[in-house]
Design a protein around this motif. Sequence first.
Motif, PDB file in Angstrom:
ATOM      1  N   ASP A  12      -5.505 -11.136  -3.518  1.00 18.04           N
ATOM      2  CA  ASP A  12      -4.290 -11.371  -4.289  1.00 18.04           C
ATOM      3  C   ASP A  12      -3.504 -10.069  -4.368  1.00 18.04           C
ATOM      4  OD1 ASP A  12      -2.519 -12.920  -5.715  1.00 18.04           O
ATOM      5  OD2 ASP A  12      -3.705 -13.006  -7.544  1.00 18.04           O
ATOM      6  N   ARG A  13      -2.225 -10.147  -4.710  1.00 19.58           N
ATOM      7  CA  ARG A  13      -1.361  -8.961  -4.735  1.00 19.58           C
ATOM      8  C   ARG A  13      -1.877  -7.900  -5.708  1.00 19.58           C
ATOM      9  NH1 ARG A  13       2.266  -7.509  -8.276  1.00 19.58           N
ATOM     10  NH2 ARG A  13       3.759  -6.770  -6.734  1.00 19.58           N
ATOM     11  N   ASP A  14      -2.487  -8.328  -6.832  1.00 17.45           N
ATOM     12  CA  ASP A  14      -2.942  -7.359  -7.834  1.00 17.45           C
ATOM     13  C   ASP A  14      -3.999  -6.408  -7.281  1.00 17.45           C
ATOM     14  OD1 ASP A  14      -1.208  -8.544  -9.575  1.00 17.45           O
ATOM     15  OD2 ASP A  14      -2.742  -9.660 -10.670  1.00 17.45           O
ATOM     16  N   TYR A  15      -4.746  -6.838  -6.273  1.00 27.62           N
ATOM     17  CA  TYR A  15      -5.760  -5.972  -5.672  1.00 27.62           C
ATOM     18  C   TYR A  15      -5.147  -4.715  -5.063  1.00 27.62           C
ATOM     19  CZ  TYR A  15      -9.639  -9.267  -6.120  1.00 27.62           C
ATOM     20  OH  TYR A  15     -10.627 -10.078  -6.612  1.00 27.62           O
ATOM     21  N   TYR A  16      -3.870  -4.765  -4.734  1.00 26.32           N
ATOM     22  CA  TYR A  16      -3.207  -3.623  -4.107  1.00 26.32           C
ATOM     23  C   TYR A  16      -2.687  -2.607  -5.125  1.00 26.32           C
ATOM     24  CZ  TYR A  16      -3.499  -6.191   0.242  1.00 26.32           C
ATOM     25  OH  TYR A  16      -3.977  -6.862   1.345  1.00 26.32           O
ATOM     26  N   PHE A  17      -2.604  -2.996  -6.404  1.00 23.90           N
ATOM     27  CA  PHE A  17      -1.944  -2.130  -7.379  1.00 23.90           C
ATOM     28  C   PHE A  17      -2.760  -1.850  -8.640  1.00 23.90           C
ATOM     29  CE2 PHE A  17       1.292  -4.680  -5.150  1.00 23.90           C
ATOM     30  CZ  PHE A  17       1.853  -3.662  -4.393  1.00 23.90           C
ATOM     31  N   ASP A  18      -3.566  -2.782  -9.085  1.00 21.81           N
ATOM     32  CA  ASP A  18      -4.296  -2.638 -10.342  1.00 21.81           C
ATOM     33  C   ASP A  18      -5.410  -1.602 -10.201  1.00 21.81           C
ATOM     34  OD1 ASP A  18      -5.916  -3.068 -12.670  1.00 21.81           O
ATOM     35  OD2 ASP A  18      -5.028  -5.058 -12.862  1.00 21.81           O
ATOM     36  N   ASP A  19      -5.487  -0.686 -11.175  1.00 19.39           N
ATOM     37  CA  ASP A  19      -6.497   0.383 -11.130  1.00 19.39           C
ATOM     38  C   ASP A  19      -7.919  -0.152 -11.073  1.00 19.39           C
ATOM     39  OD1 ASP A  19      -4.522   2.269 -11.175  1.00 19.39           O
ATOM     40  OD2 ASP A  19      -4.696   2.701 -13.325  1.00 19.39           O
ATOM     41  N   LYS A  20      -8.155  -1.320 -11.655  1.00 24.28           N
ATOM     42  CA  LYS A  20      -9.528  -1.838 -11.665  1.00 24.28           C
ATOM     43  C   LYS A  20     -10.021  -2.222 -10.265  1.00 24.28           C
ATOM     44  CE  LYS A  20      -8.461  -6.657 -12.926  1.00 24.28           C
ATOM     45  NZ  LYS A  20      -8.605  -7.676 -13.958  1.00 24.28           N
ATOM     46  N   TYR A  21      -9.103  -2.304  -9.306  1.00 27.62           N
ATOM     47  CA  TYR A  21      -9.489  -2.647  -7.941  1.00 27.62           C
ATOM     48  C   TYR A  21      -9.474  -1.442  -7.000  1.00 27.62           C
ATOM     49  CZ  TYR A  21      -8.739  -7.439  -9.529  1.00 27.62           C
ATOM     50  OH  TYR A  21      -8.791  -8.629 -10.221  1.00 27.62           O
ATOM     51  N   ALA A  22      -9.421  -0.237  -7.553  1.00 25.78           N
ATOM     52  CA  ALA A  22      -9.329   0.978  -6.724  1.00 25.78           C
ATOM     53  C   ALA A  22     -10.510   1.094  -5.756  1.00 25.78           C
ATOM     54  CB  ALA A  22      -9.237   2.213  -7.604  1.00 25.78           C
ATOM     55  N   GLU A  23     -11.713   0.797  -6.235  1.00 22.05           N
ATOM     56  CA  GLU A  23     -12.896   0.889  -5.359  1.00 22.05           C
ATOM     57  C   GLU A  23     -12.844  -0.152  -4.250  1.00 22.05           C
ATOM     58  OE1 GLU A  23     -16.702   1.014  -7.322  1.00 22.05           O
ATOM     59  OE2 GLU A  23     -15.994   2.470  -8.800  1.00 22.05           O
ATOM     60  N   ILE A  24     -12.350  -1.330  -4.576  1.00 23.91           N
ATOM     61  CA  ILE A  24     -12.236  -2.375  -3.554  1.00 23.91           C
ATOM     62  C   ILE A  24     -11.203  -1.973  -2.505  1.00 23.91           C
ATOM     63  CG2 ILE A  24     -11.433  -4.749  -3.158  1.00 23.91           C
ATOM     64  CD1 ILE A  24     -12.965  -5.551  -5.671  1.00 23.91           C
ATOM     65  N   ARG A  25     -10.099  -1.368  -2.944  1.00 22.09           N
ATOM     66  CA  ARG A  25      -9.096  -0.899  -1.978  1.00 22.09           C
ATOM     67  C   ARG A  25      -9.700   0.135  -1.028  1.00 22.09           C
ATOM     68  NH1 ARG A  25      -5.702  -1.316  -6.453  1.00 22.09           N
ATOM     69  NH2 ARG A  25      -5.806   0.904  -6.953  1.00 22.09           N
ATOM     70  N   ALA A  26     -10.469   1.061  -1.569  1.00 21.13           N
ATOM     71  CA  ALA A  26     -11.108   2.077  -0.727  1.00 21.13           C
ATOM     72  C   ALA A  26     -12.085   1.424   0.256  1.00 21.13           C
ATOM     73  CB  ALA A  26     -11.830   3.106  -1.601  1.00 21.13           C
ATOM     74  N   ALA A  27     -12.850   0.456  -0.224  1.00 23.22           N
ATOM     75  CA  ALA A  27     -13.797  -0.260   0.643  1.00 23.22           C
ATOM     76  C   ALA A  27     -13.062  -1.050   1.712  1.00 23.22           C
ATOM     77  CB  ALA A  27     -14.682  -1.178  -0.192  1.00 23.22           C
ATOM     78  N   TYR A  28     -11.889  -1.573   1.365  1.00 25.57           N
ATOM     79  CA  TYR A  28     -11.098  -2.349   2.321  1.00 25.57           C
ATOM     80  C   TYR A  28     -10.584  -1.445   3.443  1.00 25.57           C
ATOM     81  CZ  TYR A  28      -7.574  -5.599   4.139  1.00 25.57           C
ATOM     82  OH  TYR A  28      -6.814  -6.412   4.948  1.00 25.57           O
ATOM     83  N   VAL A  29     -10.091  -0.262   3.104  1.00 26.79           N
ATOM     84  CA  VAL A  29      -9.628   0.675   4.133  1.00 26.79           C
ATOM     85  C   VAL A  29     -10.799   1.046   5.050  1.00 26.79           C
ATOM     86  CG1 VAL A  29      -8.672   2.973   4.562  1.00 26.79           C
ATOM     87  CG2 VAL A  29      -7.724   1.556   2.735  1.00 26.79           C
ATOM     88  N   GLU A  30     -11.968   1.250   4.467  1.00 28.78           N
ATOM     89  CA  GLU A  30     -13.171   1.528   5.265  1.00 28.78           C
ATOM     90  C   GLU A  30     -13.480   0.354   6.191  1.00 28.78           C
ATOM     91  OE1 GLU A  30     -16.585   3.706   6.513  1.00 28.78           O
ATOM     92  OE2 GLU A  30     -14.889   4.359   5.302  1.00 28.78           O
ATOM     93  N   HIS A  31     -13.375  -0.856   5.658  1.00 25.50           N
ATOM     94  CA  HIS A  31     -13.626  -2.065   6.457  1.00 25.50           C
ATOM     95  C   HIS A  31     -12.631  -2.175   7.608  1.00 25.50           C
ATOM     96  CE1 HIS A  31     -14.233  -6.250   7.546  1.00 25.50           C
ATOM     97  NE2 HIS A  31     -12.972  -6.509   7.242  1.00 25.50           N
ATOM     98  N   ILE A  32     -11.361  -1.946   7.341  1.00 21.01           N
ATOM     99  CA  ILE A  32     -10.351  -2.008   8.399  1.00 21.01           C
ATOM    100  C   ILE A  32     -10.712  -1.029   9.512  1.00 21.01           C
ATOM    101  CG2 ILE A  32      -7.922  -1.584   8.984  1.00 21.01           C
ATOM    102  CD1 ILE A  32      -7.249  -2.385   6.044  1.00 21.01           C
TER     103      ILE A  32
END
Length: 198
Positions: A7-27
Amino acid sequence: AGLGLPDRDYYFDDKYAEIRAAYVEHIGNVLVLSGIEDAQAREMAQAVMDFETRLAKVSLSSEELSRDISKYYNPVTVDQANEVTPNFSWTAFFEAQGIEAPEMFSLAMPDFHAELSRMIADVPVATWQAYLRYQTVDGAAPYLSDEFAQENFNFYGKTLRGQEEMQPRWKRVLGTINAQIGEALGKEYVKVAFPLES
């Protein structure tokens, strides 16, 4: 559309910061598996994340869409749609599909399409190539060799859903068949397993 996170909030909400980092690693991992050198893949991964973040800025959240379903429906003529997306011709799109252009169609989320049109003009071709390469390989990953399937599971299964282990391949294959052609397969099964008199 176009977003790899739920969802869009995953890109901006601080609570998803670790998931964003994991996503960049996955990419990056997916791009390495697709044949890109590691250092280049890591640069491309950040470019893909930036690309998706730009799309996320003009995307509606699932919460917004569930509260007002009319946001999905924005009837326009082809000419009106072409005005929203000057760098993407809907006229040419319908011609390429081999279908007659409709009198009206719904251009859901016009702001998204307008931004995508701007991105066609100002995002470097190399970034588009990285994004499309990642999206293509990641979408096919569950059906490729074990290393692709495992990487896909590591992010989408473990990181996002908290699953501990991947199902065996035969169960994943059966699940895909049931999801994609379950009714068609059932029809063939009935032909074999049930005589006409039953």
